[in-house]
Scaffold this active site. Structure first.
Site, PDB file in Angstrom:
ATOM      1  N   ARG A 212       0.851  -1.195   0.000  1.00  0.00           N
ATOM      2  CA  ARG A 212       0.000   0.000   0.000  1.00  0.00           C
ATOM      3  C   ARG A 212       0.877   1.231   0.000  1.00  0.00           C
ATOM      4  O   ARG A 212       1.958   1.234   0.609  1.00  0.00           O
ATOM      5  CB  ARG A 212      -0.853   0.073   1.279  1.00  0.00           C
TER       6      ARG A 212
ATOM      7  N   HIS B 139      -0.894   0.266  -9.709  1.00  0.00           N
ATOM      8  CA  HIS B 139      -1.642  -0.599  -8.781  1.00  0.00           C
ATOM      9  C   HIS B 139      -2.352  -1.735  -9.540  1.00  0.00           C
ATOM     10  O   HIS B 139      -3.584  -1.853  -9.505  1.00  0.00           O
ATOM     11  CB  HIS B 139      -2.644   0.237  -7.974  1.00  0.00           C
TER      12      HIS B 139
ATOM     13  N   GLU C  96      -2.186   7.921  -4.264  1.00  0.00           N
ATOM     14  CA  GLU C  96      -2.488   7.471  -5.619  1.00  0.00           C
ATOM     15  C   GLU C  96      -3.959   7.725  -5.960  1.00  0.00           C
ATOM     16  O   GLU C  96      -4.790   7.746  -5.052  1.00  0.00           O
ATOM     17  CB  GLU C  96      -2.147   5.979  -5.776  1.00  0.00           C
TER      18      GLU C  96
HETATM   19  C1  8YV Z   1      -7.166  -4.116  -5.650  1.00  0.00           C
HETATM   20  C2  8YV Z   1      -5.480  -4.525  -3.781  1.00  0.00           C
HETATM   21  O1  8YV Z   1      -7.095  -4.118  -7.021  1.00  0.00           O
HETATM   22  O2  8YV Z   1      -6.596  -6.443  -3.018  1.00  0.00           O
HETATM   23  C3  8YV Z   1      -5.993  -5.420  -2.719  1.00  0.00           C
HETATM   24  O3  8YV Z   1      -5.783  -5.105  -1.531  1.00  0.00           O
HETATM   25  O4  8YV Z   1      -4.746  -3.640  -3.511  1.00  0.00           O
HETATM   26  C4  8YV Z   1      -5.880  -4.745  -5.206  1.00  0.00           C
HETATM   27  O5  8YV Z   1      -5.972  -6.114  -5.467  1.00  0.00           O
HETATM   28  C5  8YV Z   1      -7.458  -2.708  -5.202  1.00  0.00           C
HETATM   29  O6  8YV Z   1      -7.374  -2.536  -3.840  1.00  0.00           O
HETATM   30  C6  8YV Z   1      -8.852  -2.289  -5.665  1.00  0.00           C
HETATM   31  O7  8YV Z   1      -9.854  -2.665  -4.779  1.00  0.00           O
END
Ligand code: 8YV
Length: 331
Positions: free
Chosen positions: A240, A287, A269
């Site tokens: 993150r 991402h 972001e």
């Molecule tokens: C998602 C992610 O695409 O699962 C997670 O925690 O970071 C990604 O797989 C993103 O968070 C959108 O919901």
């Protein structure tokens, strides 16, 4: 009988919407706009459930405005966009999408590590600019991945999947740091050695971040931590934004305090620190670690499964597969 009303806050696969429509009155967002907080609140009126992504923040203020809301299903494994405590206090069930994205995300972590260590993006950009005129012994010379020391910060499902690739596919020495140590059998199977955070930073040739974001992991990698890393090391963040202090990282990369970084996530972001764009020794991706067709489908379906069962519909009624705060179900 009236079907319960739910909101699908971002665009998802039409098949998922169709499945949800079998059980619910669905308001969706086919244009995939990212709604403001006010707009999200407006759209949540009368909804008992919501399918959300990392871009929707579910906090106490929003919950207080919508006492009818019973379930928020995140299409992500990470859920730092939820105030889980506030949800639990109000009896709102939270769900996420673990497991289905583990291997895909680990693949991407490896891809980013290899692209960073072997300077794939940087050399490809130079080639496109017409700068490849001759072979040179040190042209885009990088660092090896095979046989190197792989450091993993955060050793949950994705961390372990990365360790397996490193230890068994690439003959790497795996070291890790985590809140809790793995049991001996798992450590042995992964050929992974538990070390302090300081040792991890000092020893890793490639350091991969796979820990959840929380107040306690905010800027877990900042100026002091970067200063401990080897000048030849690569830092990879697929966890993150906010875990790395991006401004400190920019300074470390510019000063070649570490060799390079591969980043799939950023503070604030999709806006990013503009200085990152000017640096040659960083690979930047938007991402996309979980972005394969099969995995995104599985994530959408699991979020839908959670909504359907969690809101008392379908054969699994009352038993959503992946609750974050299952105590709400018991209460
Ligand atoms: C998602 C992610 O695409 O699962 C997670 O925690 O970071 C990604 O797989 C993103 O968070 C959108 O919901």
């Amino acid at each position: 009988m009236m079907k319960p009303a739910i909101l699908v806050a971002r665009a998802v696969f039409p098949e998922t919407i169709a499945r949800l429509r079998e059980h619910f009155e669905v308001s969706d967002n086919p244009d995939d706009e990212v709604w403001s907080k006010q707009e999200l609140s407006r759209r949540l009126q009368g909804k008992v459930g919501a399918l959300t992504t990392g871009s929707e923040r579910i906090d106490a203020e929003l919950l207080d405005a919508h006492p009818q809301l019973k379930l928020v299903a995140n299409m992500a494994v990470g859920y730092n966009n939820f105030d889980v405590e506030a949800c639990t206090a109000r009896g709102v069930l939270c769900t996420n999408t673990p497991d289905v994205l583990t291997e895909t995300t680990a693949d991407f972590g490896f891809a980013l590590m290899m692209a960073t260590a072997r300077r794939i993006a940087e050399s490809e950009h130079a080639l496109r600019r017409g700068e490849w005129t001759k072979w040179s012994y040190d042209m885009f010379i990088g660092s090896d991945v095979h046989g190197a020391t792989l450091g993993i910060l955060g050793m949950g499902r994705i961390g372990q999947a990365i360790a397996r690739r490193g230890a068994h596919g690439f003959g790497m020495q795996v070291i890790y740091h985590n809140r809790s140590r793995l049991d001996q059998a798992t450590e042995a199977a992964l050929n992974a050695r538990y070390v302090s955070k300081e040792e991890l930073l000092r020893e890793a040739d490639h350091l991969v971040l796979v820990l959840p974001y929380s107040a306690s992991s905010h800027h877990a990698i900042g100026e002091a931590e970067l200063a401990l890393m080897k000048p030849s090391a690569c830092l990879i963040n697929i966890a993150r934004g906010g875990i790395v202090d991006d401004a400190a990282l920019v300074r470390a990369l510019a000063a070649r305090q570490i060799a390079a970084a591969g980043l799939d996530v950023f503070e604030n972001e999709p806006a990013l620190n503009p200085a990152l764009l000017e640096l040659p020794n960083v690979v930047l991706t938007p991402h996309i670690a979980s972005a394969t067709v099969a995995t995104r489908r599985a994530m959408a379906e699991l979020a839908a499964d959670n909504l359907i069962a969690g809101l008392g519909c379908g054969p699994q009624a009352g038993r959503p597969p992946t609750p974050i705060n299952p105590q709400v179900l018991a209460g």
